[in-house]
Design an enzyme around this catalytic site. Sequence first.
Site, PDB file in Angstrom:
ATOM      1  N   SER A  87       0.747  -1.175  -0.078  1.00  0.00           N
ATOM      2  CA  SER A  87      -0.470   0.249  -0.069  1.00  0.00           C
ATOM      3  C   SER A  87       0.675   1.150  -0.150  1.00  0.00           C
ATOM      4  O   SER A  87       1.326   1.497  -0.845  1.00  0.00           O
ATOM      5  CB  SER A  87      -0.729  -0.036   1.384  1.00  0.00           C
ATOM      6  OG  SER A  87      -2.404   0.724   1.263  1.00  0.00           O
ATOM      7  N   ASP A 141     -10.586  -4.698  -4.886  1.00  0.00           N
ATOM      8  CA  ASP A 141      -9.753  -3.721  -3.683  1.00  0.00           C
ATOM      9  C   ASP A 141     -11.151  -2.295  -3.055  1.00  0.00           C
ATOM     10  O   ASP A 141     -11.142  -1.613  -3.981  1.00  0.00           O
ATOM     11  CB  ASP A 141      -8.287  -2.688  -4.251  1.00  0.00           C
ATOM     12  CG  ASP A 141      -7.770  -2.329  -2.610  1.00  0.00           C
ATOM     13  OD1 ASP A 141      -8.024  -1.839  -2.223  1.00  0.00           O
ATOM     14  OD2 ASP A 141      -6.376  -2.795  -2.933  1.00  0.00           O
ATOM     15  N   HIS A 143      -8.331  -4.347   0.669  1.00  0.00           N
ATOM     16  CA  HIS A 143      -6.986  -4.126   0.564  1.00  0.00           C
ATOM     17  C   HIS A 143      -6.072  -5.054   1.881  1.00  0.00           C
ATOM     18  O   HIS A 143      -4.460  -4.554   1.415  1.00  0.00           O
ATOM     19  CB  HIS A 143      -7.330  -2.687   0.804  1.00  0.00           C
ATOM     20  CG  HIS A 143      -5.739  -1.327   0.962  1.00  0.00           C
ATOM     21  ND1 HIS A 143      -5.592  -1.266  -0.463  1.00  0.00           N
ATOM     22  CD2 HIS A 143      -5.323  -0.950   1.506  1.00  0.00           C
ATOM     23  CE1 HIS A 143      -4.479  -0.468  -0.006  1.00  0.00           C
ATOM     24  NE2 HIS A 143      -4.630  -0.304   0.682  1.00  0.00           N
TER      25      HIS A 143
END
Length: 257
Positions: A130, A199, A228
């Site tokens: 991320s 996601d 995610h």
Amino acid sequence: MGAIENRFIFFPDKQIEATPRSYGLAYEEIYFKTTDGLNLNGWWIPGTGSPLTILWFHGNGGNISHRLHNIKLRHDLLGTNIFIFDYREYGRSEGRASEEGTYRDGDSAIQYLHARGDIDPTKIVFLGESLGSAVAVEMATRHGCAALILESPFLSIPEMAKAIFPLLPIGSFLQTRYDTFSKIGQVRAPLLIVHGENDEIVPFQQGRRLFEAAREPKEFYGIKGAHHNDLYMVGGKAYLETLNRFLSRVIGNEPSP
């Protein structure tokens, strides 16, 4: 604007909830200094046979103790050394988080690894999850690495602002850029991008666009049903085996597909 922005980008947690020992892993508690004089904290977890070392750049929430289940799974299946550390303001690390600060922290983590006498500095793999994917890409443009693995990566903070607030044209006002899209073409290391097809935070299409902008050799692995924060749980053993094959090719133990 910078301090206000940071409150929407960084979500540090100071409380270390557990250590690798809680998961049956041997580890060293590490403290190292940044170029601007801060003490950062991390964990060195020795591998079980692989010559590779994974340098782990975590995401924008929590701290290293919130990745322990994931660390345990990777350690057991991949057998690599793992060095995971907290950026400034996270966990036991000093300072205040910022884009430039995370880059300084990454530089310092790499310097720390290069100074260790028990690893091969040419066999360090950068793993970014991320927000950490943006730090890992920046590091890969500054330092050599054996490979780069990006999980749930985004194009840039302005692109994320556009995705989250489509009716508010705030992207051009943001000081924080994390412009991964403009940098990915400079990366020469073998690349693996992994993205959950469901996601809900970083659109799957951002991972695909980043992949298309990258140089060869590169691979893309989409995980059906993954969101995610559950890539490794939904991906399970199949995902870890994909990682293993990718890393085996990096060290020359398996031919390219």
